[in-house]
Design a protein around this motif. Sequence first.
Motif, short mmCIF file in Angstrom:
data_model
loop_
_atom_site.label_atom_id
_atom_site.label_comp_id
_atom_site.label_asym_id
_atom_site.label_seq_id
_atom_site.Cartn_x
_atom_site.Cartn_y
_atom_site.Cartn_z
N UNK A 92 -17.26 -12.59 -5.91
CA UNK A 92 -17.68 -11.88 -4.47
C UNK A 92 -16.99 -10.80 -4.31
N UNK A 93 -17.33 -9.64 -3.87
CA UNK A 93 -16.65 -8.40 -3.59
C UNK A 93 -16.40 -8.34 -2.12
N UNK A 94 -15.05 -8.68 -1.83
CA UNK A 94 -15.02 -8.74 -0.30
C UNK A 94 -14.62 -7.46 0.39
N UNK A 95 -14.96 -6.34 -0.21
CA UNK A 95 -14.66 -5.01 0.13
C UNK A 95 -15.79 -4.11 0.53
N UNK A 96 -16.96 -4.53 -0.14
CA UNK A 96 -18.14 -3.83 -0.35
C UNK A 96 -18.68 -3.67 1.18
N UNK A 97 -18.97 -2.44 1.62
CA UNK A 97 -19.78 -1.92 2.75
C UNK A 97 -18.87 -1.94 3.81
N UNK A 98 -17.54 -2.13 3.59
CA UNK A 98 -16.44 -1.82 4.85
C UNK A 98 -15.74 -0.93 4.83
N UNK A 99 -14.96 -0.44 5.83
CA UNK A 99 -14.29 0.79 6.03
C UNK A 99 -13.01 0.40 6.03
N UNK A 100 -12.27 1.23 5.60
CA UNK A 100 -10.58 1.64 5.41
C UNK A 100 -10.31 2.87 5.91
N UNK A 101 -9.34 2.80 6.56
CA UNK A 101 -8.47 4.17 7.11
C UNK A 101 -7.18 4.19 6.36
N UNK A 102 -6.91 5.27 5.94
CA UNK A 102 -5.59 5.40 4.94
C UNK A 102 -4.88 6.53 5.25
N UNK A 103 -3.62 6.32 5.81
CA UNK A 103 -2.96 7.57 6.13
C UNK A 103 -2.16 7.92 5.00
N UNK A 104 -1.66 9.22 5.06
CA UNK A 104 -1.37 9.79 3.78
C UNK A 104 -2.21 9.53 2.48
N UNK A 105 -3.31 9.88 2.78
CA UNK A 105 -4.50 9.45 1.75
C UNK A 105 -4.96 10.59 1.04
N UNK A 106 -4.31 11.69 1.09
CA UNK A 106 -4.71 12.88 0.18
C UNK A 106 -3.98 13.00 -1.08
N UNK A 107 -2.96 12.21 -1.55
CA UNK A 107 -2.42 12.05 -2.66
C UNK A 107 -1.76 10.98 -3.18
N UNK A 108 -0.94 10.72 -4.10
CA UNK A 108 -0.07 9.74 -4.34
C UNK A 108 -0.81 8.09 -4.03
N UNK A 109 -0.05 7.46 -3.71
CA UNK A 109 -0.58 5.98 -3.45
C UNK A 109 -1.63 5.92 -2.92
N UNK A 110 -1.46 6.69 -1.52
CA UNK A 110 -2.70 6.73 -0.63
C UNK A 110 -4.05 7.08 -1.30
N UNK A 111 -4.20 8.14 -2.16
CA UNK A 111 -5.20 8.51 -2.86
C UNK A 111 -5.74 7.55 -3.79
N UNK A 112 -4.74 7.01 -4.35
CA UNK A 112 -4.92 5.99 -5.58
C UNK A 112 -5.66 4.94 -4.92
N UNK A 113 -5.16 4.40 -3.97
CA UNK A 113 -5.79 3.27 -3.00
C UNK A 113 -7.24 3.61 -2.63
N UNK A 114 -7.44 4.76 -2.22
CA UNK A 114 -8.87 5.25 -1.84
C UNK A 114 -9.71 5.06 -2.93
N UNK A 115 -9.32 5.66 -4.23
CA UNK A 115 -10.15 5.41 -5.43
C UNK A 115 -10.55 4.09 -5.49
N UNK A 116 -9.63 3.28 -5.67
CA UNK A 116 -9.69 1.97 -6.02
C UNK A 116 -10.53 1.00 -5.25
N UNK A 117 -10.39 1.39 -3.84
CA UNK A 117 -11.25 0.57 -2.80
C UNK A 117 -12.63 1.35 -2.84
N UNK A 118 -12.69 2.63 -3.11
CA UNK A 118 -13.96 3.40 -3.04
C UNK A 118 -14.92 2.88 -4.19
N UNK A 119 -14.27 2.60 -5.45
CA UNK A 119 -15.09 2.04 -6.38
C UNK A 119 -15.53 0.78 -6.10
#
Length: 294
Positions: free
Chosen positions: A1-28
């Motif tokens: 079960x994918x608990x993240x699908x079709x949900x929305x996350x707000x990530x501060x400091x999301x343009x690079x580093x850990x923030x962007x990596x989390x965005x990639x991981x959750x986005x996929x």
Amino acid sequence: MNIFENKTVVISGGAEGIGLAVARALGKRGMNIVIADIDATQLSVAEAELAGAGIPVLATTLDVADLSQWKRVAEQSIERFGKVHMVVNNAGVGGKGGTIEETDSSTWQWVIDVNLMGVVYGTQVMVPLMKSHGEGGWVVNVASMAGFGPLPLATPYTATKAAVVAMTENWAQELAPEGIHACVLCPGFTQTRINLSERNKHDRYTNNESGDESKSASSLNSTLKKVVETGMPSGVVAERLIEALEAKELYVFTHPSYRPLVNVRFNATAVAFDNAIQSPLLANYKDLMLPSFN
């Protein structure tokens, strides 16, 4: 079960580093991504990357130390995606290294405003949105292993990260009945640009500073540069976070080798309790009940 699908996350400091990596991981994994960052140029680059990968993304500027800007990000997120299910309070700064005497009030205020109040504001603004739809959610606060042990000459940083750990422990209990899981990500040295965080320092925090870097600060910065550049890839940290969210962990550690450093504190704490037990002054107070606030 994918608990993240079709949900929305707000990530501060999301343009690079850990923030962007989390965005990639959750986005996929199917999440809608809101990346917010003070660096508009880097934000555009990150937005293009995520959109190019087919990830639904909203990019918006944010100074996390400004509550009104957090409210604007919340409004934009709801307008674009309808709901918010997760906030990742990732934005942080390292501060200017130095001794007690060398660390001036403007440095303290800058680090507190970003690392501490930025987390407070992000949580205060986003949690009511999660409660409003009743579907539960996540609060992810990015602290550091420095929140569990000393990093000499970086006291504002360690103080704020320790505070983030403590806040998350409180919020985890407070939010659990609402179906909102709070956790604190405590990475060790990771390949980010946190050692260059002064590049985004607002002018309001530079009024009292001299332009000269102290010898101790120069030494610390040189060391940090080396350990950050050779640190863990941010993508590994992001995947570890996903693993921990799925397991509902509270403390999310990424560097197992740091355990001996953390154990120094806990072993010392055990000794301190033994000393208290053996103290004649406290003989009549050994059986005091621990207060309950439930």
